[in-house]
Design an enzyme around this catalytic site. Structure first.
Site, PDB file in Angstrom:
ATOM      1  CE1 TYR A   1      -3.492   2.753   0.820  1.00 14.87           C
ATOM      2  CE2 TYR A   1      -2.186   3.201   2.783  1.00 14.87           C
ATOM      3  CZ  TYR A   1      -3.196   3.545   1.913  1.00 14.87           C
ATOM      4  OH  TYR A   1      -3.929   4.697   2.134  1.00 14.87           O
TER       5      TYR A   1
ATOM      6  CD  GLU B   1      -7.999   8.165   5.994  1.00 15.98           C
ATOM      7  OE1 GLU B   1      -7.836   8.054   7.229  1.00 15.98           O
ATOM      8  OE2 GLU B   1      -7.088   7.949   5.172  1.00 15.98           O
TER       9      GLU B   1
ATOM     10  CD1 TRP C   1      -3.669   2.043   5.999  1.00 23.72           C
ATOM     11  CD2 TRP C   1      -5.726   2.847   6.318  1.00 23.72           C
ATOM     12  NE1 TRP C   1      -4.276   2.169   4.760  1.00 23.72           N
ATOM     13  CE2 TRP C   1      -5.530   2.663   4.933  1.00 23.72           C
ATOM     14  CE3 TRP C   1      -6.957   3.346   6.767  1.00 23.72           C
ATOM     15  CZ2 TRP C   1      -6.514   2.946   3.985  1.00 23.72           C
ATOM     16  CZ3 TRP C   1      -7.932   3.638   5.823  1.00 23.72           C
ATOM     17  CH2 TRP C   1      -7.710   3.433   4.450  1.00 23.72           C
TER      18      TRP C   1
END
Length: 213
Positions: free
Chosen positions: A42, A64, A72
Site C-alpha cells: 500500500y 478514513e 489502518w
C-alpha cells in the site's frame, strides 16, 4: 503501527529515527510500512498518490471515518469486504440505503460494525451528491491544497493536522458531512496526495508528481 519488523525483512533501523527502516531491498520506509506485506505494498504503490475522482474520494473519506480509533492495517485488510458491502462505494447507491441496508451492514462481520460510522457513510454519500452543484467532491477537497507541503526528516516531524485540514473539516461539515474531523481530514489529505508527508529520505518522496521531490 508500532510493531517491529521481522529480522528477515529488515536491513537496518535508523538510529537517528527509530521510526525509519531500511529494507532488504535497500529502500527506506517508515516503520509502519515495513512490517506487514500488505501495508508495504500500500505504501509503495498507493498511499500519497493523487485521487481525483468522486467515487475514489468518497471511498477514502468513508474508510478514513471507519479507521477512527482503529489501525489502518485493520481497515486495509477489510477493504475488499467494505467495497462489497457498500456496493463499490458508488455514492448514488449508498445514498439510497435505508433501514434494511443498515441492518444488513450491522450483521456483516467482515466490516467494522459501528452504527454511527455506517450512518455517516450514508449521510456522506448524500452530501457528496449535493456537492455536484458546487463542482463535485474531489475538486472541493483538492481546493484545500496548501501552498507548501511538509518536509519531515523524521516520523516525529510528520504533522497530524494543519490549518488546511481544519478548514476542510469545517467546510465539509457545513456541507452536511460527518466524521470529518481535522485529524481525519489530514490523514485523508496525506492519503490522496494533497500533501506529501513521505519522509525526505523515503524512496516515495515526491512520487505523486504533485509536489517536487
Amino acid at each position: 503501527m508500532t510493531e517491529s519488523a521481522p529480522a528477515d525483512d529488515v536491513q537496518a533501523v535508523d538510529a537517528t529515527d527509530p521510526g525509519t527502516v531500511t529494507g532488504r531491498d535497500g529502500l527506506v520506509r517508515p516503520a509502519w510500512a515495513s512490517v506487514d506485506p500488505l501495508l508495504r505494498e500500500y505504501y509503495d504503490t498507493e498511499w500519497g498518490m493523487p485521487v481525483r475522482d468522486e467515487r475514489g474520494m468518497y471511498e477514502r473519506i468513508s474508510l478514513e471515518a471507519f479507521q477512527a480509533g482503529l489501525s489502518w492495517a485493520t481497515i486495509l485488510r477489510k477493504r475488499p469486504a467494505f467495497r462489497a458491502a457498500f456496493d463499490g462505494f458508488v455514492p448514488e447507491t449508498v445514498a439510497e440505503y435505508g433501514h434494511r441496508d443498515l441492518e444488513r451492514l450491522m450483521a456483516d462481520a467482515a466490516i467494522v460494525r459501528n452504527r454511527a460510522k455506517i450512518l455517516a457513510a450514508v449521510t456522506n454519500a448524500q452530501a457528496t451528491l449535493r456537492l455536484r452543484d458546487k463542482g463535485g467532491l474531489a475538486d472541493f477537497v483538492w481546493s484545500f491544497r496548501p501552498d507548501r507541503t511538509p518536509a519531515p526528516r523524521t516520523v516525529a516531524e510528520v504533522p497530524t493536522k494543519s490549518p488546511e485540514s481544519l478548514a476542510l473539516s469545517r467546510a465539509l461539515r457545513k456541507e452536511g458531512f460527518t466524521f470529518v474531523g481535522p485529524t481525519t481530514m489530514y490523514a485523508l489529505m496525506e492519503a490522496v496526495g494533497i500533501v506529501d508527508t513521505h519522509l525526505l529520505g523515503s524512496h516515495r518522496r515526491g512520487s505523486s508528481g504533485v509536489w517536487p521531490q
